[in-house]
Design an enzyme around this catalytic site. Structure first.
Site, short mmCIF file in Angstrom:
data_model
loop_
_atom_site.label_atom_id
_atom_site.label_comp_id
_atom_site.label_asym_id
_atom_site.label_seq_id
_atom_site.Cartn_x
_atom_site.Cartn_y
_atom_site.Cartn_z
N TYR A 116 -11.44 -3.00 3.42
CA TYR A 116 -11.41 -1.64 3.49
C TYR A 116 -10.25 -1.47 2.38
CZ TYR A 116 -9.40 3.33 3.97
OH TYR A 116 -9.09 4.75 3.91
N ASP A 127 -7.45 -7.67 -3.08
CA ASP A 127 -6.65 -6.27 -2.18
C ASP A 127 -5.51 -6.45 -1.52
OD1 ASP A 127 -6.63 -3.76 -1.22
OD2 ASP A 127 -7.80 -3.22 -0.49
N LYS A 184 1.34 0.66 0.49
CA LYS A 184 1.75 0.82 1.81
C LYS A 184 3.90 -0.18 1.69
CE LYS A 184 -2.22 1.11 4.34
NZ LYS A 184 -3.51 0.39 4.47
C1 LIG Z 1 -4.59 1.12 3.26
C2 LIG Z 1 -5.37 0.29 2.46
C3 LIG Z 1 -5.88 0.69 1.90
C4 LIG Z 1 -6.17 2.23 0.99
O1 LIG Z 1 -4.37 2.55 0.70
P1 LIG Z 1 -3.94 4.38 0.93
O2 LIG Z 1 -2.19 4.48 0.39
O3 LIG Z 1 -4.52 4.48 2.72
O4 LIG Z 1 -4.46 4.49 -0.52
C5 LIG Z 1 -5.65 -0.17 0.76
N1 LIG Z 1 -6.74 -1.29 0.88
C6 LIG Z 1 -6.32 -1.67 2.19
C7 LIG Z 1 -6.15 -3.43 2.61
C8 LIG Z 1 -5.90 -0.95 2.78
O5 LIG Z 1 -5.07 -2.12 4.06
#
Ligand SMILES: *Cc1c(COP(=O)(O)O)cnc(C)c1O
Length: 428
Positions: free
Chosen positions: A143, A238, A266
């Site tokens: 994701y 990511d 995060k």
């Molecule tokens: C949470 C997350 C996202 C998206 O971040 P948001 O701040 O919710 O838009 C993208 N990549 C990973 C791996 C994530 O865990």
């Protein structure tokens, strides 16, 4: 569910689609309704009915020091007195950028955003703009936020042109995203042999943690790195979830990989809305105003978010053991206790853990990719979830989510949790 939460959820559903501002909060994967939070402190959350839970979500990752740590709340109070948003450069942005570049060797320049979604979306556009190519490769079960190019599922065709994973994503966009099975070197090599000169980038969750927690097979990340290099594509890590949670340099530091671009979010926001993407200077300098790839944000580099994030990162890296080492200690303690309990009960299971991230699976099969994650005993998970919640432990309301420990979780909190786990399992 409890009284006031249940009433408020009914009102919420009148005014907010599904009553929530992000779907997982609706508790659909556990066939129930969410509780509403009144306040949270340390590792505990209190709902509006006054019931308190030990929390293993930490706002889905950001709250690595625990809830409302004084280091961050004091900083926010202090900084807010001088203004909340300027839309003009402020010194905290520079401190944050410098800290990221110093901690993550692959990052030479970095741009802040307001969410992880914006970070990955912008990194994809930048990779396309830099290479002049349209295709990107992602992996099933990873994701990367909810932008059009990344909300794509594996297609059914022989070659893996993606299909929209959401209504509203144009097929024409999805076709530019190739979705491959994770941990499968053969499909990767095949796709690059066939169309490597049209692929702008591979984007991968450094450790996939949004559909269970899955680890790369030995050599797999190195293959991603070498194959992108060979074909002139970029490797985008990511690390929105793993960055600054598993050490100063995230998974790339642990695995000794040097991606071209990295995405963060995060933990770097200390609980405020933040994302970032950065990497090679020659690539990053293609972004406006230096280059032709457009990217912007009214609140990007917001002083409160930057200051909160900086306070969190400084706290994490201080002390002896430092925060990352302590999180690994507490993670190991949790894993040992949990696996001991599951073995004692004779329940088939698997625990994947790294540092303060963990996932408990109700299956004993090896977890190689998202297909394995899907094959666990879902009904058992649901019963376990509600058994824990009733007894005051909040784990993720979905079997596909990774759990998080924070520096506010003590051994005593974990012992208390294990007792709850034991009672919840006994009641199933
Ligand atoms: C949470 C997350 C996202 C998206 O971040 P948001 O701040 O919710 O838009 C993208 N990549 C990973 C791996 C994530 O865990």
């Amino acid at each position: 569910m409890s009284n006031l939460s249940s009433k408020l959820f009914a009102v919420a559903k009148q005014y907010i689609p599904g009553g929530v501002n992000s779907p997982v909060r609706a508790f659909k994967n556990v066939d129930g309704e969410p509780f509403f939070v009144r306040r949270a402190k340390g590792c505990r959350i209190t709902d509006i009915d006054g019931k308190t839970y030990i929390d293993y979500i930490g706002s889905w990752g950001p709250n690595i020091l625990g809830h409302a740590p004084v280091e961050i709340t004091n900083t926010i109070h202090q900084v807010a007195k001088d203004g909340i948003s300027f839309g003009i450069p402020n010194p905290y942005e520079v401190d944050m950028a410098r800290m990221i570049c110093e901690w993550v060797p692959s990052v030479e320049k970095v741009r802040m955003t307001s969410s992880g979604t914006e970070a990955t979306m912008s990194a994809i556009r930048l990779a396309r703009g830099f290479t002049g190519r349209d295709y990107i490769v992602k992996f099933d079960g990873c994701y990367h936020g909810h932008s059009d190019s990344l909300l794509v599922a594996a297609g059914s065709g022989a070659l893996t042109h993606g299909e929209p994973d959401s209504a509203g994503v144009p097929r024409a966009f999805a076709e530019k995203t190739i979705v491959l099975s994770y941990n499968d070197p053969d499909s990767l090599e095949k796709v690059f042999q066939e169309m490597g000169d049209r692929i702008a980038a591979i984007i991968v969750e450094s450790y996939p943690a949004n559909a269970g927690l899955v680890f790369p097979k030995p050599g797999y990340l190195a293959l991603l790195s070498s194959i992108t290099k060979k074909y002139g594509a970029l490797l985008i890590f990511d690390e929105v979830m793993t960055g600054f949670r598993l050490g100063r340099a995230g998974v790339q530091g642990l695995e000794h990989i040097t991606p071209d671009l990295s995405c963060f979010g995060k933990v770097i926001g200390g609980g405020l809305p933040v994302g970032a993407f950065g990497g090679r200077a020659d690539v990053m300098d293609r972004i406006a105003p230096m280059g032709p790839v457009y990217q912007a944000g009214t609140l990007s580099g917001n002083p409160l978010a930057m200051a909160a994030g900086l306070a969190q990162l400084r706290e994490l890296s201080s002390g002896s053991p430092n925060g990352f080492e302590r999180l690994d200690q507490i993670g190991r303690y949790f894993e040992t206790g949990l696996s001991g309990l599951m073995n004692q009960k004779g329940i088939p299971h698997r625990i994947n853990r790294v540092g303060s991230m963990f996932c408990l699976y109700f299956t004993d099969r090896e977890i190689v990719n998202v297909d394995d994650v899907m094959k666990q005993d879902m009904s058992l998970f649901k019963k376990f979830f509600w058994g824990c919640l009733d007894r005051g432990v909040y784990i993720a309301p979905s079997p596909y989510e990774t759990g998080f420990l924070s520096l506010a979780h003590s051994e005593a909190d974990i012992d208390e949790t294990l007792t709850v786990f034991e009672e919840a399992l006994a009641a199933i």
